[in-house]
Each structure stands twice: as structure tokens, then as C-alpha cells.
Design an enzyme around this catalytic site. Sequence first.
Site, mmCIF file in Angstrom:
data_model
loop_
_atom_site.group_PDB
_atom_site.id
_atom_site.type_symbol
_atom_site.label_atom_id
_atom_site.label_comp_id
_atom_site.label_asym_id
_atom_site.label_seq_id
_atom_site.Cartn_x
_atom_site.Cartn_y
_atom_site.Cartn_z
ATOM 1 N N ILE A 336 25.411 13.651 -100.507
ATOM 2 C CA ILE A 336 25.044 12.744 -101.503
ATOM 3 C C ILE A 336 26.251 12.942 -102.413
ATOM 4 C CG2 ILE A 336 23.490 13.160 -104.022
ATOM 5 C CD1 ILE A 336 20.730 13.586 -102.497
ATOM 6 N N GLU A 362 17.399 36.080 -87.043
ATOM 7 C CA GLU A 362 16.099 36.495 -87.126
ATOM 8 C C GLU A 362 14.819 34.976 -86.100
ATOM 9 O OE1 GLU A 362 14.977 38.948 -89.427
ATOM 10 O OE2 GLU A 362 16.868 39.278 -90.630
HETATM 11 C C1 LIG Z 1 25.602 35.561 -88.863
HETATM 12 C C2 LIG Z 1 24.797 36.337 -88.194
HETATM 13 C C3 LIG Z 1 23.758 37.525 -88.399
HETATM 14 C C4 LIG Z 1 23.234 38.025 -87.783
HETATM 15 N N1 LIG Z 1 22.626 39.809 -87.809
HETATM 16 C C5 LIG Z 1 22.091 40.380 -87.264
HETATM 17 C C6 LIG Z 1 21.570 41.765 -87.274
HETATM 18 O O1 LIG Z 1 21.372 41.592 -88.435
HETATM 19 N N2 LIG Z 1 21.277 42.007 -86.048
HETATM 20 C C7 LIG Z 1 20.341 41.767 -85.080
HETATM 21 O O2 LIG Z 1 20.233 42.882 -84.250
HETATM 22 N N3 LIG Z 1 21.122 40.161 -84.917
HETATM 23 C C8 LIG Z 1 21.273 39.453 -85.452
HETATM 24 N N4 LIG Z 1 21.440 38.272 -85.342
HETATM 25 C C9 LIG Z 1 21.706 37.472 -84.128
HETATM 26 C C10 LIG Z 1 20.511 36.465 -84.421
HETATM 27 O O3 LIG Z 1 19.249 37.407 -84.188
HETATM 28 C C11 LIG Z 1 20.692 35.790 -82.632
HETATM 29 O O4 LIG Z 1 21.752 35.202 -83.251
HETATM 30 C C12 LIG Z 1 19.464 35.017 -82.696
HETATM 31 O O5 LIG Z 1 18.022 35.681 -82.294
HETATM 32 C C13 LIG Z 1 19.936 34.305 -81.065
HETATM 33 O O6 LIG Z 1 20.642 34.517 -80.044
HETATM 34 P P1 LIG Z 1 21.925 34.413 -79.612
HETATM 35 O O7 LIG Z 1 22.762 34.012 -80.593
HETATM 36 O O8 LIG Z 1 22.150 35.443 -78.678
HETATM 37 O O9 LIG Z 1 20.793 33.111 -78.753
HETATM 38 P P2 LIG Z 1 20.894 33.128 -77.585
HETATM 39 O O10 LIG Z 1 20.109 33.740 -77.453
HETATM 40 O O11 LIG Z 1 21.732 32.843 -76.519
HETATM 41 O O12 LIG Z 1 20.204 31.593 -77.610
HETATM 42 C C14 LIG Z 1 21.113 30.391 -76.975
HETATM 43 C C15 LIG Z 1 20.468 29.211 -77.238
HETATM 44 O O13 LIG Z 1 19.437 29.135 -76.212
HETATM 45 C C16 LIG Z 1 18.118 28.860 -76.797
HETATM 46 N N5 LIG Z 1 17.248 29.861 -76.464
HETATM 47 C C17 LIG Z 1 16.835 31.081 -76.081
HETATM 48 N N6 LIG Z 1 15.849 31.270 -75.519
HETATM 49 C C18 LIG Z 1 14.301 30.305 -75.278
HETATM 50 C C19 LIG Z 1 13.874 29.855 -75.272
HETATM 51 N N7 LIG Z 1 13.194 30.812 -74.791
HETATM 52 N N8 LIG Z 1 13.414 28.879 -75.565
HETATM 53 C C20 LIG Z 1 13.346 27.842 -75.906
HETATM 54 N N9 LIG Z 1 15.013 27.805 -76.226
HETATM 55 C C21 LIG Z 1 15.540 29.389 -75.785
HETATM 56 C C22 LIG Z 1 17.953 29.482 -78.729
HETATM 57 O O14 LIG Z 1 17.009 29.053 -79.200
HETATM 58 C C23 LIG Z 1 19.438 29.074 -78.373
HETATM 59 O O15 LIG Z 1 19.710 27.494 -79.436
HETATM 60 C C24 LIG Z 1 22.644 37.371 -86.454
HETATM 61 C C25 LIG Z 1 23.208 36.494 -85.686
HETATM 62 C C26 LIG Z 1 23.889 36.024 -86.694
HETATM 63 C C27 LIG Z 1 24.266 34.500 -86.349
#
Ligand SMILES: Cc1cc2nc3c(=O)[nH]c(=O)nc-3n(C[C@H](O)[C@H](O)[C@H](O)COP(=O)(O)OP(=O)(O)OC[C@H]3O[C@@H](n4cnc5c(N)ncnc54)[C@H](O)[C@@H]3O)c2cc1C
Length: 378
Positions: A336, A362
Site C-alpha cells: 500500500i 517460539e
Molecule cells: C530473533 C529470535 C529470537 C529468539 N529467541 C529465543 C530465546 O530467547 N530462547 C530460545 O531458546 N530460542 C530463541 N529463538 C529460537 C527459536 O525458538 C528458533 O529459531 C525456532 O524454534 C526454530 O528453530 P531453528 O531456528 O533452529 O529452525 P529449524 O529447527 O532448523 O527449522 C528450519 C525449518 O525446518 C522446519 N522444520 C523443522 N522441524 C520440522 C518438523 N518437524 N516439521 C515441519 N517442519 C519442520 C521449520 O519450520 C523451519 O522452516 C529465537 C529465534 C529468533 C529468530
Amino acid sequence: MDFSFTEEQEQVRDMVARFAADEIAPIARKHDDEESFPREMFRKWGELGLLSVRYPVEDGGSGMDKISDCIVREELSYASQAFASSWSAHTHLGIWPIWKAGTPEQKAKYLPGAFDGTKISAFGLSEPRGGSNIRALSTKAEKIDGGWRISGAKTYITNSPIADFMLLAARTSPELKPHAISLFIIDLPNPAVVIHKLQKEGIRASETGLIHIDGLEVPDEALLGHQTGTYPIILDSLSENRVGVAANALGMARAARDASIAYARDREVAGKRIGQYQAIAHKIADMDAEIEAARWLVYHGAWLVDQGKLTNAMAAKVKLVASETAMRCSEQAIRIHGGAGIMRDYSVGRIHRDALVYVIGEGTSEVQRNLIARALDL
Ligand SMILES: Cc1cc2nc3c(=O)[nH]c(=O)nc-3n(C[C@H](O)[C@H](O)[C@H](O)COP(=O)(O)OP(=O)(O)OC[C@H]3O[C@@H](n4cnc5c(N)ncnc54)[C@H](O)[C@@H]3O)c2cc1C
């Protein structure tokens, strides 16, 4: 059924909206650009009682409810999701497990400072080798005489670069079973805990860290609740917080809609205000309708928390719908705004970058769908 907010809840909304407009909105851009969080904000929140909204008075909290907690989140996020994220990681992730499962000594040591904003907390669960699969976490805690020795790594941990203490999830036994994961309360700074601040594309003002833990020795008193196997506490905490972050997403979606309305009323193209073009008006009408749907789902979720009736599947639905609503609304807001939507002088680009964090953090949208599908026996 009564869907109205109480007078007290409306007062909380007015107070937080005013505070956020006066104290956060004017500095949101600066801190986004600088990727820094102003520590003193926690003291200000503490003075207003905003760090303990959903905790009972007998535990030193403000004694309100989850609905009020969600109202605070919505209004903080309306001004800046980065500020609201730092608030959320502290008030919920870093504190809730201590409040729920800590010993009286642990509560006495950590809750007063956490509630008045003199101590900032973080929650270390996610690891570099995968955040979605919590059960596979590999940070190890080995029993030693009088305590534990912990080694491993955590990543994307909100507030960790500025935290005074951190809840750390570690494997206290090698089995891949829920009872093998426990929480420790770690005082910071500590030479065995090296925290590297990460640069981000979203919620840039909220400080996020990559953490290496090498032979950290903590006394038995650091084990949350003095018991191993607190994995179910982690799951309960995450479940409730999904409703919380859904309220944050609602605040972002509203901010995107309101910026779009203001722009559509003001911007003229070919002699017409763009809000008079049906294509633009319909985009904003869709946003408004989706926000209304998300709002009632979020506050229904909060009500379920207050009634002790929230299920994992419902928490997942609330988070999925609200975070994807914030994504769609903020993307439409950029469209927009045309070219202006890409410029840092306008807020909608920042809102979209911030909203992206909440279809990942989360628990990703895919993980939420897995939880919902599991409850449907699929
Ligand atoms: C800015 C930010 C702040 C954060 N703060 C915190 C915090 O304070 N404390 C903390 O502990 N964590 C924190 N996190 C971590 C956050 O919870 C994780 O990034 C999130 O749970 C995803 O994990 P990952 O990044 O390892 O992705 P991955 O687990 O590597 O996932 C990668 C992709 O694979 C997909 N995938 C993985 N498993 C499956 C499945 N079983 N079925 C379907 N799809 C799947 C996911 O959906 C995603 O698209 C933070 C993340 C960010 C970006």
C-alpha cells in the site's frame, strides 16, 4: 458469554498505550538502526509494575491476569516489537519457570529483581543444531561433587547479551527422553559462558546472542526446583507463551493496518487519494477483518490460560493465526505504501521484518501445524 474487558483491563491498556507512545515509539527507529536495547527501559517497566503483570501479589507480582498480560503485549508491540520481545523473553521465558517450579530460595533470590527491572533474564533452550526439535538438545550437565558441570551451545537467545541471569536447558542424562532435560539458573556474567551478540534483520533493537558454555560449574542450588526432568515445565511455559506472542503479533498487525489507513488517506495519485482506489481499500478492509478475527482468538486463548484450560493444540492455533495475520498485514502495508514502504523513514518495513521473527520464534508455523495435526490424531 461476556466478551467485554473489565474496567481495570481497559485502564491497563490506556496506561501502556500512553507509555509506549511517549517512551518507546520515539526511540524505536534509533534502536532498530543501532541494534541496541536501552537497559534502563526495564527499570521503567518495573516501576510501572509491567514486569510482573500475570504473577500473583503473594509472589510479589502485580496480581492481574493473562488477559491483562496480553493487553500489555499488544500495546508494547504496537509501538515496537523489538522492545516487546525483550519484555516477553524476560517476563515470561526467563521468569515463569522459576515462579512455577523454583524453590522458595530461588524465588526469593531472583523474582524481586526480575519484577522491579534491576535484573534482566534470558531463556536458553534453542541450540545451533536445531531449535524445532527440543528433545534432541545436546548441552550436557554432568553431576559433580556438590553441583553440576555444563558444556554446550545455545543460539538466538533473546536478552542474553544484557542478561544478569539465564535459565539454561541441559541434558542431565543421556537418554532421549523428556525426563532427561532439566533447567539451571545461571548467574551472568561468567567466564565459562561466552556470549556473542548476533546481528539480525528483525526485532533489531532486541539483543540476541550465540552462547558457548565450556565447563561451567554450578552448585546444586542452581538446578531449578532442585529437581531433574523439568522438561514438562518448559513445554507448559512455551504453550502459555504462544498465546502471549500471539498478542504481540496482534499489536504488530494493528500497527501495520493503522499506518496503511493513515497513508491511504494522505497519499494522492492521479488526483485521487489512494484510499479511494478499491484495490487499496479492499486490502485494508481485509486487514481489518483478519485483525478482528485474530483479536478474539488471542483473548479467548488468554481467557483459557486464566481458567487453566489452555491445551497445546489451542495455543498452537492462536499463535499460528495471529503470527500469520501479522505477516500478511505487514506485507500488504508495504504494498500500500509503494516505494515508501521500502524506506526506513516509514514504519511498515520494520513491522514486516519484525513480524517474520514470529512465524519462526517460539516454534515455527510448521511446528504449530504439527501440534494441531497431532491433536487431530493425524
Ligand atoms: C530473533 C529470535 C529470537 C529468539 N529467541 C529465543 C530465546 O530467547 N530462547 C530460545 O531458546 N530460542 C530463541 N529463538 C529460537 C527459536 O525458538 C528458533 O529459531 C525456532 O524454534 C526454530 O528453530 P531453528 O531456528 O533452529 O529452525 P529449524 O529447527 O532448523 O527449522 C528450519 C525449518 O525446518 C522446519 N522444520 C523443522 N522441524 C520440522 C518438523 N518437524 N516439521 C515441519 N517442519 C519442520 C521449520 O519450520 C523451519 O522452516 C529465537 C529465534 C529468533 C529468530
